[in-house]
Design a protein around this motif. Structure first.
Motif, PDB file in Angstrom:
ATOM      1  N   THR A  33       2.695 -14.721   1.456  1.00 24.22           N
ATOM      2  CA  THR A  33       3.658 -13.814   2.079  1.00 24.22           C
ATOM      3  C   THR A  33       4.013 -12.696   1.111  1.00 24.22           C
ATOM      4  N   ILE A  34       4.387 -11.573   1.686  1.00 22.82           N
ATOM      5  CA  ILE A  34       4.847 -10.448   0.865  1.00 22.82           C
ATOM      6  C   ILE A  34       6.101 -10.857   0.100  1.00 22.82           C
ATOM      7  N   GLU A  35       6.960 -11.671   0.720  1.00 18.64           N
ATOM      8  CA  GLU A  35       8.178 -12.137   0.057  1.00 18.64           C
ATOM      9  C   GLU A  35       7.841 -12.918  -1.211  1.00 18.64           C
ATOM     10  N   ALA A  36       6.835 -13.792  -1.122  1.00 17.82           N
ATOM     11  CA  ALA A  36       6.440 -14.592  -2.286  1.00 17.82           C
ATOM     12  C   ALA A  36       5.858 -13.700  -3.380  1.00 17.82           C
ATOM     13  N   VAL A  37       5.065 -12.719  -2.986  1.00 19.38           N
ATOM     14  CA  VAL A  37       4.491 -11.787  -3.972  1.00 19.38           C
ATOM     15  C   VAL A  37       5.619 -11.020  -4.657  1.00 19.38           C
ATOM     16  N   ALA A  38       6.561 -10.538  -3.870  1.00 21.31           N
ATOM     17  CA  ALA A  38       7.685  -9.780  -4.442  1.00 21.31           C
ATOM     18  C   ALA A  38       8.473 -10.632  -5.427  1.00 21.31           C
ATOM     19  N   ALA A  39       8.753 -11.868  -5.042  1.00 22.65           N
ATOM     20  CA  ALA A  39       9.511 -12.754  -5.930  1.00 22.65           C
ATOM     21  C   ALA A  39       8.748 -13.013  -7.227  1.00 22.65           C
ATOM     22  N   ARG A  40       7.471 -13.293  -7.111  1.00 25.05           N
ATOM     23  CA  ARG A  40       6.668 -13.591  -8.310  1.00 25.05           C
ATOM     24  C   ARG A  40       6.540 -12.372  -9.214  1.00 25.05           C
ATOM     25  N   ALA A  41       6.444 -11.185  -8.600  1.00 23.64           N
ATOM     26  CA  ALA A  41       6.278  -9.950  -9.378  1.00 23.64           C
ATOM     27  C   ALA A  41       7.606  -9.406  -9.901  1.00 23.64           C
ATOM     28  N   GLY A  42       8.722  -9.929  -9.372  1.00 24.62           N
ATOM     29  CA  GLY A  42      10.027  -9.444  -9.808  1.00 24.62           C
ATOM     30  C   GLY A  42      10.378  -8.076  -9.244  1.00 24.62           C
ATOM     31  N   VAL A  43       9.927  -7.821  -8.008  1.00 24.78           N
ATOM     32  CA  VAL A  43      10.232  -6.546  -7.348  1.00 24.78           C
ATOM     33  C   VAL A  43      10.772  -6.839  -5.949  1.00 24.78           C
ATOM     34  N   GLY A  44      11.280  -5.811  -5.301  1.00 23.01           N
ATOM     35  CA  GLY A  44      11.737  -5.962  -3.923  1.00 23.01           C
ATOM     36  C   GLY A  44      10.578  -5.805  -2.944  1.00 23.01           C
ATOM     37  N   LYS A  45      10.710  -6.406  -1.775  1.00 26.42           N
ATOM     38  CA  LYS A  45       9.670  -6.278  -0.737  1.00 26.42           C
ATOM     39  C   LYS A  45       9.397  -4.814  -0.405  1.00 26.42           C
ATOM     40  N   GLN A  46      10.455  -4.008  -0.396  1.00 27.42           N
ATOM     41  CA  GLN A  46      10.294  -2.597  -0.045  1.00 27.42           C
ATOM     42  C   GLN A  46       9.376  -1.881  -1.030  1.00 27.42           C
ATOM     43  N   THR A  47       9.366  -2.318  -2.275  1.00 24.77           N
ATOM     44  CA  THR A  47       8.457  -1.728  -3.263  1.00 24.77           C
ATOM     45  C   THR A  47       7.007  -1.990  -2.862  1.00 24.77           C
ATOM     46  N   ILE A  48       6.741  -3.194  -2.426  1.00 20.49           N
ATOM     47  CA  ILE A  48       5.370  -3.528  -1.997  1.00 20.49           C
ATOM     48  C   ILE A  48       5.022  -2.739  -0.745  1.00 20.49           C
ATOM     49  N   TYR A  49       5.891  -2.726   0.232  1.00 19.05           N
ATOM     50  CA  TYR A  49       5.593  -2.019   1.485  1.00 19.05           C
ATOM     51  C   TYR A  49       5.482  -0.505   1.298  1.00 19.05           C
ATOM     52  N   ARG A  50       6.041   0.011   0.225  1.00 14.92           N
ATOM     53  CA  ARG A  50       5.911   1.438  -0.061  1.00 14.92           C
ATOM     54  C   ARG A  50       4.448   1.766  -0.387  1.00 14.92           C
ATOM     55  N   TRP A  51       3.747   0.807  -1.006  1.00 13.28           N
ATOM     56  CA  TRP A  51       2.361   1.043  -1.418  1.00 13.28           C
ATOM     57  C   TRP A  51       1.331   0.419  -0.482  1.00 13.28           C
ATOM     58  N   TRP A  52       1.658  -0.686   0.165  1.00  8.67           N
ATOM     59  CA  TRP A  52       0.696  -1.399   1.022  1.00  8.67           C
ATOM     60  C   TRP A  52       1.355  -1.782   2.337  1.00  8.67           C
ATOM     61  N   PRO A  53       0.672  -1.555   3.467  1.00  8.84           N
ATOM     62  CA  PRO A  53       1.260  -1.885   4.768  1.00  8.84           C
ATOM     63  C   PRO A  53       1.210  -3.378   5.106  1.00  8.84           C
ATOM     64  N   ALA A  54       0.326  -4.119   4.425  1.00  9.77           N
ATOM     65  CA  ALA A  54       0.153  -5.543   4.745  1.00  9.77           C
ATOM     66  C   ALA A  54      -0.520  -6.238   3.559  1.00  9.77           C
ATOM     67  N   LYS A  55      -0.634  -7.555   3.648  1.00 13.76           N
ATOM     68  CA  LYS A  55      -1.190  -8.315   2.530  1.00 13.76           C
ATOM     69  C   LYS A  55      -2.702  -8.127   2.366  1.00 13.76           C
ATOM     70  N   GLY A  56      -3.430  -7.816   3.430  1.00 15.61           N
ATOM     71  CA  GLY A  56      -4.871  -7.590   3.318  1.00 15.61           C
ATOM     72  C   GLY A  56      -5.207  -6.432   2.389  1.00 15.61           C
ATOM     73  N   PRO A  57      -4.679  -5.241   2.653  1.00 15.32           N
ATOM     74  CA  PRO A  57      -4.938  -4.117   1.752  1.00 15.32           C
ATOM     75  C   PRO A  57      -4.411  -4.348   0.329  1.00 15.32           C
ATOM     76  N   LEU A  58      -3.293  -5.063   0.207  1.00 10.88           N
ATOM     77  CA  LEU A  58      -2.773  -5.406  -1.120  1.00 10.88           C
ATOM     78  C   LEU A  58      -3.784  -6.256  -1.882  1.00 10.88           C
ATOM     79  N   LEU A  59      -4.322  -7.274  -1.229  1.00 12.55           N
ATOM     80  CA  LEU A  59      -5.304  -8.142  -1.886  1.00 12.55           C
ATOM     81  C   LEU A  59      -6.573  -7.384  -2.232  1.00 12.55           C
ATOM     82  N   PHE A  60      -6.983  -6.499  -1.350  1.00  8.71           N
ATOM     83  CA  PHE A  60      -8.168  -5.691  -1.641  1.00  8.71           C
ATOM     84  C   PHE A  60      -7.957  -4.888  -2.920  1.00  8.71           C
ATOM     85  N   ASP A  61      -6.847  -4.177  -3.009  1.00  9.50           N
ATOM     86  CA  ASP A  61      -6.570  -3.389  -4.214  1.00  9.50           C
ATOM     87  C   ASP A  61      -6.476  -4.276  -5.445  1.00  9.50           C
TER      88      ASP A  61
END
Length: 185
Positions: A33-61
């Protein structure tokens, strides 16, 4: 002096990419989940969604930026040996849990364009090695080198995708043997 926002942004981006790869390896794509990634990375979910629309493109990058690229073609005086090395390396790559999870996730999301980008480097390496072999007469003059590379890798990718049988070094060796029978002058 205020903190450097660009440096903080780069640090956050890298932390997100690392967290995404670690989590997909640990829990798999379905439970990532994006929530789990955010927690592990120490950032807010909105930070992730600012760069990636979903977990697929995030994993690709994450995979593109953090996992070592396919090395250049190995060219020795042994075409069969070189092809065996390349296909065995492909087997190892396909069996790597991170690679497997990322590719399967992208296939699931219908992102065949991204899957192609992940798989294409190995095909390019094989085509390069086959072109050298073609120039020095190790393969038939009328050989379709693109088709040969697709035959070599296609068999592995189908077995990986369908999980129809174990993907082994021996299978890779067998595929090389079959394709070489068709390519020899």
């Amino acid at each position: 002096m205020p903190p450097d926002a660009a440096r903080r942004s780069d640090r956050s981006r890298r932390a997100i990419l690392v967290a995404a790869l670690e989590l997909v390896e640990a829990v798999g794509y379905a439970r990532l989940t994006i929530e789990a990634v955010a927690a592990r990375a120490g950032v807010g979910k909105q930070t992730i969604y600012r760069w990636w629309p979903a977990k697929g493109p995030l994993l690709f990058d994450a995979f593109i930026e953090l996992v070592p690229a396919v090395p250049d073609a190995v060219i020795t005086h042994d075409l069969v040996g070189d092809l065996v090395v390349e296909l065995r390396d492909a087997v190892v790559e396909l069996e790597d849990r991170r690679f497997d999870q990322v590719c399967r996730a992208l296939v699931h999301e219908g992102r065949t364009d991204l899957v192609t980008l992940l798989l294409m480097p190995r095909r390019v390496v094989l085509e390069e090695r086959l072109r050298v072999a073609h120039r020095i007469g190790e393969v038939r003059a009328d050989a379709d080198l693109e088709a040969a590379a697709e035959l070599l890798l296609g068999a592995l990718y189908q077995r990986w995708l369908l999980r129809s049988a174990p993907l082994t070094r021996e299978y890779a060796d067998s595929v090389v043997g079959l394709v070489m029978r068709a390519l020899r002058p």
